[in-house]
Design an enzyme around this catalytic site. Sequence first.
Site, PDB file in Angstrom:
ATOM      1  N   PHE A 136       1.346  -1.406   0.297  1.00  0.00           N
ATOM      2  CA  PHE A 136      -0.526   0.326   0.245  1.00  0.00           C
ATOM      3  C   PHE A 136       0.952   1.567  -0.057  1.00  0.00           C
ATOM      4  O   PHE A 136       1.574   1.448   0.639  1.00  0.00           O
ATOM      5  CB  PHE A 136      -0.941   0.219   1.030  1.00  0.00           C
ATOM      6  CG  PHE A 136      -1.958   0.951   1.414  1.00  0.00           C
ATOM      7  CD1 PHE A 136      -2.975   1.450   0.566  1.00  0.00           C
ATOM      8  CD2 PHE A 136      -1.857   2.576   1.967  1.00  0.00           C
ATOM      9  CE1 PHE A 136      -3.702   2.584   0.322  1.00  0.00           C
ATOM     10  CE2 PHE A 136      -2.518   3.662   1.772  1.00  0.00           C
ATOM     11  CZ  PHE A 136      -3.659   3.681   1.373  1.00  0.00           C
ATOM     12  N   ASP A 221       8.969   2.912   1.290  1.00  0.00           N
ATOM     13  CA  ASP A 221       7.598   3.136   1.776  1.00  0.00           C
ATOM     14  C   ASP A 221       7.774   3.148   3.407  1.00  0.00           C
ATOM     15  O   ASP A 221       7.362   2.415   3.722  1.00  0.00           O
ATOM     16  CB  ASP A 221       6.490   3.405   0.804  1.00  0.00           C
ATOM     17  CG  ASP A 221       5.057   3.398   2.134  1.00  0.00           C
ATOM     18  OD1 ASP A 221       5.036   3.973   2.827  1.00  0.00           O
ATOM     19  OD2 ASP A 221       4.698   3.457   1.166  1.00  0.00           O
ATOM     20  N   LYS A 250       2.532  10.249   8.627  1.00  0.00           N
ATOM     21  CA  LYS A 250       1.941   9.560   9.549  1.00  0.00           C
ATOM     22  C   LYS A 250       2.731   9.828  10.853  1.00  0.00           C
ATOM     23  O   LYS A 250       2.350  11.004  11.434  1.00  0.00           O
ATOM     24  CB  LYS A 250       1.980   7.995   9.288  1.00  0.00           C
ATOM     25  CG  LYS A 250       0.955   7.594   8.313  1.00  0.00           C
ATOM     26  CD  LYS A 250       0.533   5.876   8.931  1.00  0.00           C
ATOM     27  CE  LYS A 250      -0.629   5.700   7.506  1.00  0.00           C
ATOM     28  NZ  LYS A 250      -0.626   5.027   6.650  1.00  0.00           N
TER      29      LYS A 250
END
Length: 401
Positions: A136, A221, A250
Site C-alpha cells: 500500500f 515506503d 504518518k
Amino acid sequence: MQVTRSTFNDVMVPNYNPAQMVPVRGEGSRVWDQEGVEYIDFAGGIAVNVLGHCHPELVNALQEQGSKLWHLSNVFTNEPAIRLAKKLCDATFADKVYFCNSGAEANEAALKLARRYAIDHHGAEKDQIIAFTQGFHGRTFFTVTVGGQPAYSDGFGPKPGGIDHCEYNNLEMLEEMMSERTCAIMMEPMQGEGGIISPDPAFVKGVRELCDKHNALLIFDEVQTGLGRMGHLYAYMGVNVTPDILTTAKSLGGGFPIGAMLTTDAIASSLKPGTHGSTYGGNPLACAVAERVLDIVNTPEILADVLKKEALYRDILQKINAKYDVFSEVRGKGMLLGCALNEKYAGRARDFMTAAAEQKLMCLVAGMNVIRFAPSLVIPDEDIIEGLARFEKAIASVVAA
Ligand SMILES: *Cc1c(COP(=O)(O)O)cnc(C)c1O
C-alpha cells in the site's frame, strides 16, 4: 451547531464508514466521545499519534509556532522546515529532504523523482517500476496503481503505465522480472495495510543487490513503519539495508499532517527548480510539530521502550490466545502488531474490531484476517493492560456468539 454521527451521512461523501461514536477529546492513549464515554486507543490514528493525543510538548510546539508564523508557501523558506530537514538528514542516510503533506504525496514525489533520475542518467526506456502485491502506497492515481491491490485502482479509467507487481518475499520472481529497464523498486520494509507482513532479511538484502545490479533505485515506503514505531528510528536501520529514497509521513507529524521524501545528493539533483512542488509542503506549523516529535522519539530510551511494550503486548496476547484459540500468530514489531486470525475465524477481523469498540477499545484491521494495533510509542503500561483486558472481553463475546 449540534452535529452527530448521522449528520455525517447527510453531508459527507460516502467513501468512509466510520465507527458510530464521535470522539471529541483525547489525552495520551485515552479518548472521549460526545457522550463522555472513555476509550483506550490502540489505533493511534492509524499509526499517526506516535506520542498519543495532545502530548504537552507537541501542543506547546504548535502554540508557539502558531503565534509566530503559519504559512509562507515555497516562495519563501522558514526556520522550522530547515531545522527539521537538517535533523532528518543527521539522523538518517539522507542528504536532502522534500516536504509535502501526506504519505501518498511523499510516494508520488519519490516515484516521479525515480523516473526523472532514470531519464537523466539512463534514458527514457528505463521506466519500469516494480512494487509488491498487497503493498500500500497511498491513494493518488500513481501511488494507488503502484500499490498491490488492483481493487483500489480499478474503475478510474486508464492507469499510469510502466508498473509491475511481484510477490513479496519472492526474490526469484523479482530477479526474473528485473532488467536494465527497471527504474525503481518500491517496497514497505514491513507491509502494514497488507496484513503486517515482515520481509525475510535475505529478501531485503537480495532486493538491494538486484537494484545495484540493474542500476535501479530502491525506494522504501516507511510511511507506516517510520519514526520509531518498530524500535529503530526507521525500519531500514533494523534490516541493515539502506534505500536510495525513503518516504515518511504518518507518525512524523504526530497528528499534524506532514510527509517527507528523503534521498541522497546525487539523486536529489534530478529535482531541479520547477520539476515538482506543493503549496503547503514545508509548512512552518507542520515542521515545528514534526521537529518536536523527532526530538522526543529519536532517543535511546523511547526506542528501547517500544520493544519493552511490544513484549508486554505479546505476553498478554499469548495468554489470551491460550484461553480462546483465535489467532494463528501474533506478528509485527514494536508498536505495529498484528493478530492473525486462525482458520476458524478467517475473514472476521472486522467483527473483532467492532466487538472491541463495544468494549471501549479502539483498534484497527489490516485486511480481513488481521487485527492491527498501532498505538502511541509512549502508551502507559497500565493502558496496555487495561486495553488488552477489554480486548479479551471482546474476543470472548465473538467466540460466544
Ligand atoms: C498510510 C500509508 C500511505 C498513505 O499515506 P497517506 O498519508 O494516507 O497519503 C502510504 N504508504 C504506506 C505504507 C502507508 O501505510
